[in-house]
Design an enzyme around this catalytic site. Structure first.
Site, short mmCIF file in Angstrom:
data_model
loop_
_atom_site.label_atom_id
_atom_site.label_comp_id
_atom_site.label_asym_id
_atom_site.label_seq_id
_atom_site.Cartn_x
_atom_site.Cartn_y
_atom_site.Cartn_z
N HIS A 131 0.87 -1.19 0.00
CA HIS A 131 0.00 0.00 0.00
C HIS A 131 0.91 1.24 0.00
CE1 HIS A 131 -2.87 2.91 1.68
NE2 HIS A 131 -3.84 2.05 1.41
N ASP A 208 3.15 -3.63 8.30
CA ASP A 208 1.94 -2.88 7.99
C ASP A 208 0.78 -3.84 8.29
OD1 ASP A 208 -0.34 -1.87 6.87
OD2 ASP A 208 0.53 -1.44 4.91
N GLN A 211 -4.36 -4.60 7.41
CA GLN A 211 -5.30 -5.69 7.06
C GLN A 211 -5.02 -6.93 7.91
OE1 GLN A 211 -7.78 -5.20 5.07
NE2 GLN A 211 -7.15 -3.26 4.19
N LYS A 234 -10.70 -0.08 10.63
CA LYS A 234 -10.84 -1.32 9.85
C LYS A 234 -11.21 -2.48 10.77
CE LYS A 234 -7.33 0.08 6.51
NZ LYS A 234 -8.01 0.34 5.24
N CYS A 374 -4.72 2.14 -3.75
CA CYS A 374 -3.48 2.69 -3.19
C CYS A 374 -2.31 1.75 -3.40
CB CYS A 374 -3.62 3.04 -1.71
SG CYS A 374 -4.80 4.33 -1.40
N1 PMP Z 1 -1.87 -0.49 4.54
C1 PMP Z 1 -2.81 -1.30 4.05
C2 PMP Z 1 -2.44 -2.70 3.65
C3 PMP Z 1 -4.14 -0.85 3.94
O1 PMP Z 1 -5.08 -1.64 3.46
C4 PMP Z 1 -4.44 0.48 4.33
C5 PMP Z 1 -5.84 1.02 4.18
N2 PMP Z 1 -6.43 0.75 2.95
C6 PMP Z 1 -3.42 1.26 4.85
C7 PMP Z 1 -2.15 0.76 4.94
C8 PMP Z 1 -3.67 2.67 5.30
O2 PMP Z 1 -4.61 2.68 6.33
P1 PMP Z 1 -5.17 4.10 6.85
O3 PMP Z 1 -5.77 4.76 5.67
O4 PMP Z 1 -6.16 3.72 7.89
O5 PMP Z 1 -3.99 4.82 7.37
#
Ligand code: PMP
Length: 417
Positions: A131, A208, A211, A234, A374
């Site tokens: 991401h 990270d 998920q 999440k 993203c």
């Molecule tokens: N890493 C991963 C794997 C994600 O899925 C996400 C959210 N889509 C993020 C980072 C970023 O999360 P946040 O927008 O809550 O900071």
């Protein structure tokens, strides 16, 4: 449905669904089918109640008040920290830092650890599947320090290629920054192995976990990761609350990320002394109501059981993939090794832009995400502009998959004309 009904369900998703008011609503005249939990989960009534109750009966700033309401708000806020530490298997609540989201947690590590520890020529290992939140902070840190990013190769079915890991790690590797689970295609990565590999070359391992902790049991001590980042929104909690877990010794050795109130021990005319953990990293008034309500979300997940949730999602994904394979003209992404896969199905309908698929599904009350999720470098690697992503959580069931399949058939019909 025959495949599904043969499964002994560990999770009563139908009664769970009743706890989520939004899942009882209509969208475009149809019952809402919510398949976008990888972006943000829905909230059970008791989390919404806790949020409201905080503002109605308990609202006060924490840590500084000389009155009972403030003491109580402080206890609630720090109570979530204790619950979070237990949830992740951390050694101490001091290792739990509240941030705004996963993105801020990773930035905290990249700035506070990265800027003081990376030197020109040092290497940070990431992958093209990450991401942007687990890429751009490391790009910034690398640019500021002269460090370089290396990429762990991927297999054809979108796993990390563990057979190549030794070739991309070296004594120059100072940080391995990889995900617990991919938001784009749902691969679950072997983070225990990655921690061992990182430590064997003297590097740190930052996960990270955006998920991860929402869908999988996490024990940071068993994994032996150095940092683990996650977002409350999440995992049934409010937006605006994130967590950084870090090993005490590392956090103690790092400079503060943000300066201001609450993160200091003393301030002189020209200097300051930082507070002890965890306050050193929590400058300014935090999202108190969000953190307080997050405790109820954690309790909800604990009661449902993360292993049950994971198994439930795997069963739904397996069912979804089997059903989607029967629809001609649908391209599926992600591994068919279901043991390494969480609740995400990424796909494209041949000849139809993902956004058009999303819009037609929306007309049917089905909420999915369409685009690059993203993960632009990954989409570029696949040579596609994006995918449609259906993501599942503890409140989804096979009937949601059936609705999705009907929706995809409608997309095909519309685009045939
Ligand atoms: N890493 C991963 C794997 C994600 O899925 C996400 C959210 N889509 C993020 C980072 C970023 O999360 P946040 O927008 O809550 O900071």
């Amino acid at each position: 449905m025959s495949f599904w009904t043969s499964i002994d369900m560990g999770l009563d998703y139908k009664s769970i669904r009743q706890d989520f008011p939004i899942l009882q609503t209509m969208m475009n005249g149809k019952p809402l089918v919510f398949l976008d939990s990888a972006a943000s989960s829905q909230k059970p009534q008791r989390v919404i109640d806790a949020f409201e109750d905080y503002y109605r009966c308990r609202n006060a700033n924490i840590h500084r008040g000389a009155y009972r309401l403030s003491y109580e708000a402080t206890d609630l806020y720090d109570g979530t920290r204790k619950k979070m530490a237990a949830f992740l298997g951390a050694e101490s609540p001091d290792e739990i830092i509240f941030t705004r989201n996963t993105t801020e947690s990773i930035n905290l590590v990249a700035y506070s650890w990265g800027l003081s520890n990376l030197k020109p020529g040092d290497e940070v290992l990431v992958s093209e599947l990450e991401h942007h939140s687990n890429l751009v902070p490391w790009m910034i840190a690398a640019k500021k320090t002269g460090a370089v990013l290396k990429h762990l190769p991927l297999t054809e079915d979108h796993k990390y290629d563990y057979s190549k890991i030794d070739s991309v790690l070296s004594p120059k590797t100072r940080m391995v920054a990889l995900a617990h689970m991919s938001n784009a295609v749902g691969t679950i990565h072997d983070i225990e192995l990655l921690a061992k590999k990182a430590h064997a070359v003297g590097a740190l391992f930052s996960v990270d976990g955006a998920q991860g902790a929402c869908h999988l049991p996490v024990d940071v001590r068993k994994i032996d990761c150095d940092f683990y980042s996650l977002s409350a929104h999440k995992m049934l909690g409010p937006t605006g609350v994130g967590v950084l877990y870090g090993k005490r010794k590392l956090l103690e050795g790092m400079d503060p990320f943000l300066g201001g109130g609450d993160m200091i021990l003393t301030v002189q005319k020209d200097s300051y002394l930082p507070a002890e953990l965890p306050m050193k990293f929590e400058a300014g008034t935090p999202n108190i109501a969000g953190v307080v309500a997050f405790a109820i979300a954690l309790e909800y997940l604990r009661q449902a059981g993360l292993s049950n949730i994971h198994q439930h999602e795997q069963e739904i994904v397996r069912y979804a993939v089997e059903e989607m394979k029967r629809v001609q003209g649908v391209t599926l992404y992600g591994t068919s090794d279901f043991a390494s896969r969480g609740g995400v199905v990424s796909f494209n309908v041949d000849g139809v832009h993902p956004h058009d698929v999303g819009s037609i599904l929306d007309e049917e009350g089905i909420a999915v995400r369409a685009g690059h999720h993203c993960c632009e470098p990954f989409m570029r690697k696949l040579d596609i502009s994006g995918t449609v992503r259906a993501s599942f959580y503890l409140y989804n069931g096979p009937e949601d998959v059936d609705a999705l399949i009907r929706g995809i058939k409608r997309v095909k019909e519309i685009f045939k004309k």
